[in-house]
Write a protein that holds these residues in place. Structure first.
Motif, PDB file in Angstrom:
ATOM      1  N   HIS A  11      -5.378 -37.915  -4.600  1.00  0.00           N
ATOM      2  CA  HIS A  11      -4.530 -37.853  -3.408  1.00  0.00           C
ATOM      3  C   HIS A  11      -4.460 -36.412  -2.949  1.00  0.00           C
ATOM      4  N   LEU A  12      -4.601 -36.227  -1.634  1.00  0.00           N
ATOM      5  CA  LEU A  12      -4.566 -34.881  -1.084  1.00  0.00           C
ATOM      6  C   LEU A  12      -3.349 -34.750  -0.179  1.00  0.00           C
ATOM      7  N   PHE A  13      -2.430 -33.872  -0.598  1.00  0.00           N
ATOM      8  CA  PHE A  13      -1.220 -33.614   0.201  1.00  0.00           C
ATOM      9  C   PHE A  13      -1.573 -32.558   1.250  1.00  0.00           C
ATOM     10  N   LEU A  14      -1.550 -32.984   2.520  1.00  0.00           N
ATOM     11  CA  LEU A  14      -2.032 -32.130   3.606  1.00  0.00           C
ATOM     12  C   LEU A  14      -0.940 -31.827   4.617  1.00  0.00           C
ATOM     13  N   HIS A  15      -1.101 -30.677   5.293  1.00  0.00           N
ATOM     14  CA  HIS A  15      -0.246 -30.303   6.434  1.00  0.00           C
ATOM     15  C   HIS A  15       1.207 -30.036   6.067  1.00  0.00           C
ATOM     16  N   ALA A  16       1.467 -29.545   4.875  1.00  0.00           N
ATOM     17  CA  ALA A  16       2.817 -29.038   4.579  1.00  0.00           C
ATOM     18  C   ALA A  16       2.986 -27.709   5.317  1.00  0.00           C
ATOM     19  N   SER A  17       4.202 -27.447   5.803  1.00  0.00           N
ATOM     20  CA  SER A  17       4.447 -26.145   6.433  1.00  0.00           C
ATOM     21  C   SER A  17       4.359 -25.043   5.379  1.00  0.00           C
ATOM     22  N   GLN A  18       4.874 -25.343   4.199  1.00  0.00           N
ATOM     23  CA  GLN A  18       4.857 -24.404   3.073  1.00  0.00           C
ATOM     24  C   GLN A  18       4.656 -25.213   1.786  1.00  0.00           C
ATOM     25  N   VAL A  19       3.817 -24.692   0.920  1.00  0.00           N
ATOM     26  CA  VAL A  19       3.705 -25.226  -0.440  1.00  0.00           C
ATOM     27  C   VAL A  19       4.277 -24.132  -1.340  1.00  0.00           C
ATOM     28  N   VAL A  20       5.437 -24.409  -1.961  1.00  0.00           N
ATOM     29  CA  VAL A  20       6.091 -23.376  -2.778  1.00  0.00           C
ATOM     30  C   VAL A  20       5.739 -23.665  -4.232  1.00  0.00           C
ATOM     31  N   THR A  21       4.969 -22.771  -4.861  1.00  0.00           N
ATOM     32  CA  THR A  21       4.467 -23.079  -6.208  1.00  0.00           C
ATOM     33  C   THR A  21       5.542 -22.962  -7.278  1.00  0.00           C
ATOM     34  N   ALA A  25       9.280 -15.917  -8.265  1.00  0.00           N
ATOM     35  CA  ALA A  25      10.046 -15.753  -7.019  1.00  0.00           C
ATOM     36  C   ALA A  25       9.421 -14.638  -6.189  1.00  0.00           C
ATOM     37  N   ARG A  26       8.185 -14.857  -5.776  1.00  0.00           N
ATOM     38  CA  ARG A  26       7.454 -13.870  -4.963  1.00  0.00           C
ATOM     39  C   ARG A  26       6.984 -14.554  -3.692  1.00  0.00           C
ATOM     40  N   ASP A  27       7.000 -13.821  -2.580  1.00  0.00           N
ATOM     41  CA  ASP A  27       6.554 -14.400  -1.308  1.00  0.00           C
ATOM     42  C   ASP A  27       5.136 -14.958  -1.409  1.00  0.00           C
ATOM     43  N   ALA A  28       4.304 -14.308  -2.239  1.00  0.00           N
ATOM     44  CA  ALA A  28       2.917 -14.765  -2.365  1.00  0.00           C
ATOM     45  C   ALA A  28       2.819 -16.181  -2.928  1.00  0.00           C
ATOM     46  N   GLU A  29       3.898 -16.681  -3.506  1.00  0.00           N
ATOM     47  CA  GLU A  29       3.896 -18.053  -4.046  1.00  0.00           C
ATOM     48  C   GLU A  29       4.347 -19.084  -3.007  1.00  0.00           C
ATOM     49  N   VAL A  30       4.628 -18.626  -1.786  1.00  0.00           N
ATOM     50  CA  VAL A  30       4.938 -19.551  -0.684  1.00  0.00           C
ATOM     51  C   VAL A  30       3.665 -19.665   0.149  1.00  0.00           C
ATOM     52  N   LEU A  31       2.906 -20.753  -0.061  1.00  0.00           N
ATOM     53  CA  LEU A  31       1.578 -20.867   0.540  1.00  0.00           C
ATOM     54  C   LEU A  31       1.674 -21.589   1.883  1.00  0.00           C
ATOM     55  N   THR A  32       0.963 -21.068   2.862  1.00  0.00           N
ATOM     56  CA  THR A  32       0.839 -21.790   4.131  1.00  0.00           C
ATOM     57  C   THR A  32      -0.618 -22.215   4.267  1.00  0.00           C
ATOM     58  N   VAL A  68       8.198 -29.009   3.908  1.00  0.00           N
ATOM     59  CA  VAL A  68       8.015 -28.163   2.721  1.00  0.00           C
ATOM     60  C   VAL A  68       7.725 -29.027   1.496  1.00  0.00           C
ATOM     61  N   LEU A  69       6.733 -28.608   0.707  1.00  0.00           N
ATOM     62  CA  LEU A  69       6.401 -29.297  -0.541  1.00  0.00           C
ATOM     63  C   LEU A  69       6.706 -28.371  -1.717  1.00  0.00           C
ATOM     64  N   THR A  70       7.462 -28.871  -2.691  1.00  0.00           N
ATOM     65  CA  THR A  70       7.814 -28.072  -3.881  1.00  0.00           C
ATOM     66  C   THR A  70       7.654 -28.940  -5.136  1.00  0.00           C
ATOM     67  N   PRO A  71       7.747 -28.304  -6.314  1.00  0.00           N
ATOM     68  CA  PRO A  71       7.853 -29.108  -7.544  1.00  0.00           C
ATOM     69  C   PRO A  71       9.177 -29.874  -7.541  1.00  0.00           C
ATOM     70  N   VAL A 381       8.421 -32.845  -4.488  1.00  0.00           N
ATOM     71  CA  VAL A 381       9.423 -33.206  -3.480  1.00  0.00           C
ATOM     72  C   VAL A 381       8.935 -32.719  -2.121  1.00  0.00           C
ATOM     73  N   LEU A 382       9.021 -33.611  -1.128  1.00  0.00           N
ATOM     74  CA  LEU A 382       8.755 -33.236   0.261  1.00  0.00           C
ATOM     75  C   LEU A 382      10.109 -33.180   0.969  1.00  0.00           C
ATOM     76  N   TRP A 383      10.447 -31.996   1.474  1.00  0.00           N
ATOM     77  CA  TRP A 383      11.777 -31.746   2.043  1.00  0.00           C
ATOM     78  C   TRP A 383      11.744 -31.883   3.556  1.00  0.00           C
ATOM     79  N   ASP A 384      12.840 -32.355   4.099  1.00  0.00           N
ATOM     80  CA  ASP A 384      12.939 -32.577   5.536  1.00  0.00           C
ATOM     81  C   ASP A 384      13.238 -31.281   6.285  1.00  0.00           C
ATOM     82  N   THR A 385      12.421 -30.294   6.072  1.00  0.00           N
ATOM     83  CA  THR A 385      12.565 -29.002   6.744  1.00  0.00           C
ATOM     84  C   THR A 385      11.214 -28.305   6.682  1.00  0.00           C
TER      85      THR A 385
END
Ligand code: NIG
Ligand code: FE
Length: 411
Positions: A11-21, A25-32, A68-71, A381-385
């Motif tokens: 399964h490929l999760f596509l088109h998230a605004s941000q993927v937060v790994t 706690a570094r900006d580089a871990e917020v992937l667009t 937004v997609l997060t763990p 988790v896919l967040w409504d934001t």
């Protein structure tokens, strides 16, 4: 679902605004412009969306539509098995009676003990199942649950069997902790040391013999258990393979953080009044500082744990709900994140990492748990934001839209 001999679908999760790994706690871990590939309940890989789409042309697509997609969140401290709620005490506290005074009058933890002892295992399974459902809906995919409302061998075992049955049911992963040292039960009034011996000599061996717990916890606090009694119980736990955890320095400083670090505890929890020496001890150890700000908020305390000083000293910080009927009746980990940002000076990314990777570390879960990394469980988790900072900011509403547990959509 794949047939035997067939390889499971990707399964490929596509088109998230941000993927937060949540790896740090570094900006580089917020992937667009990133995608996440999942197979067989685990994360296969994550990275630039175009490259992943090209590498997996036959993958089934999961449309994230600019969210937004997060763990999944990891709630590493709860008391989710209990009977009745305790709004009677809430009303008393609102009129100014302190938490510890209510306990001295026979309320508090012992009110839940008297109630839980009357209830059957089946009844508690039903009640707990109902109370875990909102946690999952709010984005939590792993929950630690403590015993500690039985305070007798049979009733403690009953609580932990409830946790085991709900773990077998799924979809949440539940991590069981034995907390016989939560309070001295009414039947041992004025015989606290005898009760400590019962915990060490009878309860811990019984819990370990059935494999019912991973951790052993104690409520070390003036008026509850002191350092000597706490050490006795945690060392007995260690001899039976239970890793220590500790309710430490919640309302008064008493050296709990230092003791937790000295015993190699997985975590020291609460820390509302931790000392400077306690902060240094945690920072120099593998013991996670687990902060439970929703509890101090709900108890009406004005002083919170020194999150900034802990982070700056280099301690690993986790956030948890402390969900329980006395001091923290909210199952919401996003609410704890809000209080962490508003009252303790954590920033939204630090709070999110503390509620995912931090919780995983406090539970000594496998290395990549609580992060988006190749090989980690596909708890998502896919967040409504479109902006992860809104997770703590827009408090009081549910922002978790969909939840996946080991790659399977459960909300
Ligand atoms: O973490 N501190 C002790 N235990 C819980 C409270 C449990 C209760 O009041 O029932 C806590 O706050
Ligand atoms: Fe607690």
């Amino acid at each position: 679902v794949s047939r035997p001999g067939e390889s499971p679908p990707t399964h490929l999760f596509l088109h998230a605004s941000q993927v937060v790994t949540c790896r740090a706690a570094r900006d580089a871990e917020v992937l667009t412009d990133a995608a996440v590939a999942v197979r067989d309940g685990r994360i296969l890989t994550l990275g630039p969306a175009a490259a992943l789409a090209a590498a997996h042309p036959d993958a089934r697509r999961v449309e994230c539509a600019g969210r937004v997609l997060t763990p999944g969140l990891i709630d590493s401290h709860t008391h989710a098995v209990f009977g009745r709620w305790r709004a009677d005490e809430y009303a008393l506290r609102a009129r100014g009676v302190p938490y510890m005074e209510i306990a001295r009058r026979g309320g508090g933890i012992n009110a839940s003990v008297r109630d839980l002892r009357q209830r059957s295992e089946d009844e508690l399974v039903e009640l707990t199942r109902q109370r875990l459902a909102p946690m999952l809906e709010l984005g939590t995919t792993t929950v630690e649950i403590k015993s500690g409302y039985g305070l007798g061998t049979e009733d403690e075992l009953k609580m932990l069997r409830v946790v085991r049955r709900l773990q077998e049911e799924g979809p949440l992963d539940l991590v069981p902790t034995f907390l016989g040292g939560h309070e001295t039960p009414p039947d041992y009034r004025d015989r606290k040391d005898e009760y400590v011996e019962l915990v060490a000599e009878e309860m811990i061996p019984a819990v370990a013999a059935e494999g019912l717990a991973r951790f052993c916890d104690v409520f070390m606090e003036p008026g509850v258990f002191d350092a000597r009694q706490t050490r006795r119980m945690l060392e007995a736990g260690l001899r039976h393979g239970l890793t220590p955890k500790l309710h430490a320095d919640e309302l008064e400083p008493s050296g709990g953080a230092e003791l937790a670090a000295a015993l190699g505890a997985a975590s020291a929890d609460h820390l509302g009044r931790v000392s400077e020496a306690g902060i240094r001890a945690l920072a120099g150890s593998d013991t996670v500082a687990t902060l439970l700000p929703a509890t101090l908020f709900f108890l009406g305390r004005k002083e919170y744990a020194p999150a900034r000083r802990l982070l700056e000293a280099g301690a690993t910080v986790a956030l948890a709900s402390d969900f329980n009927p006395g001091s923290s009746p909210s199952p919401s980990l996003p609410l704890a994140m809000t209080i962490a940002c508003s009252q303790m000076g954590m920033d939204p990314l630090e709070a999110l990492v503390a509620a995912t990777r931090g919780g995983a570390r406090a539970l000594r879960l496998p290395h990549d748990a609580g992060t988006l990394s190749p090989g980690a469980a596909a708890d998502l988790v896919l967040w409504d934001t479109a902006d992860y900072r809104e997770i703590p900011y827009r408090y009081g509403v549910r922002l978790a839209r969909h939840v996946w547990k080991r790659g399977r959509k459960v909300v």
